[in-house]
Enzyme design. Structure first.
Site, PDB file in Angstrom:
ATOM      1  N   ASP A  12       0.034  94.445  -1.835  1.00 54.28           N
ATOM      2  CA  ASP A  12       0.223  92.987  -1.819  1.00 54.28           C
ATOM      3  C   ASP A  12       1.551  92.603  -2.471  1.00 54.28           C
ATOM      4  O   ASP A  12       2.041  93.298  -3.365  1.00 54.28           O
ATOM      5  CB  ASP A  12      -0.948  92.320  -2.557  1.00 54.28           C
ATOM      6  CG  ASP A  12      -1.046  90.843  -2.232  1.00 54.28           C
ATOM      7  OD1 ASP A  12      -0.436  90.401  -1.231  1.00 54.28           O
ATOM      8  OD2 ASP A  12      -1.727  90.124  -2.992  1.00 54.28           O
ATOM      9  N   HIS A  29       7.978  92.354   4.428  1.00 61.26           N
ATOM     10  CA  HIS A  29       7.109  93.308   5.129  1.00 61.26           C
ATOM     11  C   HIS A  29       7.896  94.562   5.528  1.00 61.26           C
ATOM     12  O   HIS A  29       7.392  95.677   5.443  1.00 61.26           O
ATOM     13  CB  HIS A  29       6.481  92.658   6.365  1.00 61.26           C
ATOM     14  CG  HIS A  29       5.546  91.522   6.046  1.00 61.26           C
ATOM     15  ND1 HIS A  29       4.579  91.611   5.073  1.00 61.26           N
ATOM     16  CD2 HIS A  29       5.443  90.264   6.544  1.00 61.26           C
ATOM     17  CE1 HIS A  29       3.917  90.458   5.007  1.00 61.26           C
ATOM     18  NE2 HIS A  29       4.423  89.629   5.877  1.00 61.26           N
ATOM     19  N   LEU A 123      -2.239 115.610   3.871  1.00 63.61           N
ATOM     20  CA  LEU A 123      -2.822 114.319   3.490  1.00 63.61           C
ATOM     21  C   LEU A 123      -3.454 113.618   4.697  1.00 63.61           C
ATOM     22  O   LEU A 123      -2.896 113.633   5.788  1.00 63.61           O
ATOM     23  CB  LEU A 123      -1.687 113.439   2.951  1.00 63.61           C
ATOM     24  CG  LEU A 123      -2.034 111.987   2.621  1.00 63.61           C
ATOM     25  CD1 LEU A 123      -2.716 111.894   1.268  1.00 63.61           C
ATOM     26  CD2 LEU A 123      -0.773 111.117   2.622  1.00 63.61           C
TER      27      LEU A 123
HETATM   28  C1  IPE Z   1      -4.823  91.489   0.896  1.00 67.28           C
HETATM   29  O1  IPE Z   1      -3.763  90.681   0.543  1.00 67.28           O
HETATM   30  C2  IPE Z   1      -4.586  92.090   2.245  1.00 67.28           C
HETATM   31  C3  IPE Z   1      -3.536  93.091   2.335  1.00 67.28           C
HETATM   32  C4  IPE Z   1      -2.791  93.523   1.348  1.00 67.28           C
HETATM   33  C5  IPE Z   1      -3.351  93.667   3.643  1.00 67.28           C
HETATM   34  P1  IPE Z   1      -3.775  89.112   0.839  1.00 67.28           P
HETATM   35  O2  IPE Z   1      -2.448  88.600   0.414  1.00 67.28           O
HETATM   36  O3  IPE Z   1      -4.203  88.855   2.222  1.00 67.28           O
HETATM   37  O4  IPE Z   1      -4.927  88.601  -0.152  1.00 67.28           O
HETATM   38  P2  IPE Z   1      -5.173  87.193  -0.806  1.00 67.28           P
HETATM   39  O5  IPE Z   1      -5.051  86.177   0.280  1.00 67.28           O
HETATM   40  O6  IPE Z   1      -4.127  86.994  -1.863  1.00 67.28           O
HETATM   41  O7  IPE Z   1      -6.539  87.283  -1.397  1.00 67.28           O
HETATM   42  C1  IPE Z   2       0.874  91.887   1.754  1.00 64.86           C
HETATM   43  O1  IPE Z   2       1.854  91.007   1.364  1.00 64.86           O
HETATM   44  C2  IPE Z   2       0.983  92.264   3.211  1.00 64.86           C
HETATM   45  C3  IPE Z   2      -0.034  91.675   4.072  1.00 64.86           C
HETATM   46  C4  IPE Z   2      -1.063  90.987   3.672  1.00 64.86           C
HETATM   47  C5  IPE Z   2       0.106  91.897   5.502  1.00 64.86           C
HETATM   48  P1  IPE Z   2       1.671  89.431   1.504  1.00 64.86           P
HETATM   49  O2  IPE Z   2       2.203  89.008   2.835  1.00 64.86           O
HETATM   50  O3  IPE Z   2       0.270  89.041   1.239  1.00 64.86           O
HETATM   51  O4  IPE Z   2       2.626  88.921   0.348  1.00 64.86           O
HETATM   52  P2  IPE Z   2       2.362  87.726  -0.671  1.00 64.86           P
HETATM   53  O5  IPE Z   2       1.011  87.956  -1.274  1.00 64.86           O
HETATM   54  O6  IPE Z   2       2.414  86.468   0.125  1.00 64.86           O
HETATM   55  O7  IPE Z   2       3.464  87.836  -1.670  1.00 64.86           O
HETATM   56 MG    MG Z   3      -0.725  88.511  -0.432  1.00 64.81          MG
END
Ligand code: IPE
Ligand code: IPE
Ligand code: MG
Length: 237
Positions: A12, A29, A123
């Protein structure tokens, strides 16, 4: 130092990494994919058996159409371009989640990549895509219910062991260590059943900045845990 057999990561913070640099979220990303490459390489070198990465949650489809379609494009690109490298590393690939959401081209690329890497012995990289812990439990329940309706099992044969066989990670070692980056202290519908006794590690580091030093810190923390599994070593009352 004990190397965890199975590490799972909620990757995240890509969006925040980009925002801090006044960049579009997609740049976060893209940088996140670099961190994935590094994590795979490091876990493979350390002798981790399974690395499960949360790439796209079942709720992430509710983001803007633009972000979702860019994420789909990146996923397709990775499946097509990185598979040969994974093969060189002797990595196996397993994709878990409700793949029906994805365009046919991605579904096919996912099948092709998993087939190509199926006989590798290093892995196992598990990618959770359109995955939700609740979905996983529901699909296992559905399969067991069908067995019962078809008369193949009795309802009293449904127990933890038989249920577990239908979970997506049934063929993998138990999750030893669950890491979440970006400072959020929640599971966000990632593995639910499978983390019953996992050690949890939360770090403020944003996923694109997660490198071998950060992985080492998580493993050191894991080594300092006293895993009791509800029991006690000394057995004294
Ligand atoms: C969880 O992160 C999903 C992934 C890392 C793929 P999110 O950014 O979607 O989670 P929330 O919305 O902060 O709970
Ligand atoms: C995690 O990063 C990747 C996915 C959920 C696909 P985020 O896109 O949730 O990044 P933040 O949480 O907004 O910083
Ligand atoms: Mg996120």
């Amino acid at each position: 130092m004990i190397t965890p057999k199975h590490i799972a990561i909620i990757m995240d913070g890509n969006g925040r990494w980009a925002s801090k640099r006044y960049l579009p979220r997609i740049q976060g990303h893209k940088k996140g994919i670099k961190a994935v490459r590094e994590a795979v390489k490091n876990c493979n070198n350390l002798g981790v058996e399974t690395l499960t990465l949360f790439a796209f949650s079942s709720e992430n489809k509710n983001r803007s159409n633009n972000e979702v379609s860019l994420l789909f494009k990146l996923f397709l690109n990775v499946l097509k371009k990185e598979t040969n490298k994974l093969n060189k590393y002797n990595v196996r690939l397993k994709i878990i989640g409700d793949m029906g959401l994805f365009p046919q081209e991605i579904q096919q690329a996912a099948i092709d990549a998993q087939t190509l890497l199926a006989n590798n012995s290093g892995l196992t990289l598990v990618i959770a895509a359109n995955y939700g812990g609740q979905w996983d439990i529901a699909q296992a329940a559905q399969k067991l219910a069908k067995q019962a309706v078809d008369g193949k099992i009795n309802s009293d044969e449904i127990n933890i062991e038989s249920f577990e066989k239908y979970m997506s990670l049934a063929d993998q070692p138990k999750v030893d260590l669950l890491i979440r980056t970006s400072g959020e202290l929640r599971i966000s519908n990632f593995l639910l059943w499978d983390i019953a006794y996992s050690e949890l590690y939360f770090t403020d580091i944003l996923w694109p900045d997660f490198n071998s030093t950060e992985l080492d810190k998580a493993i050191v923390s894991f080594n300092n845990r006293d895993r009791r599994f509800g029991s006690r070593k000394d057995k004294a009352c």
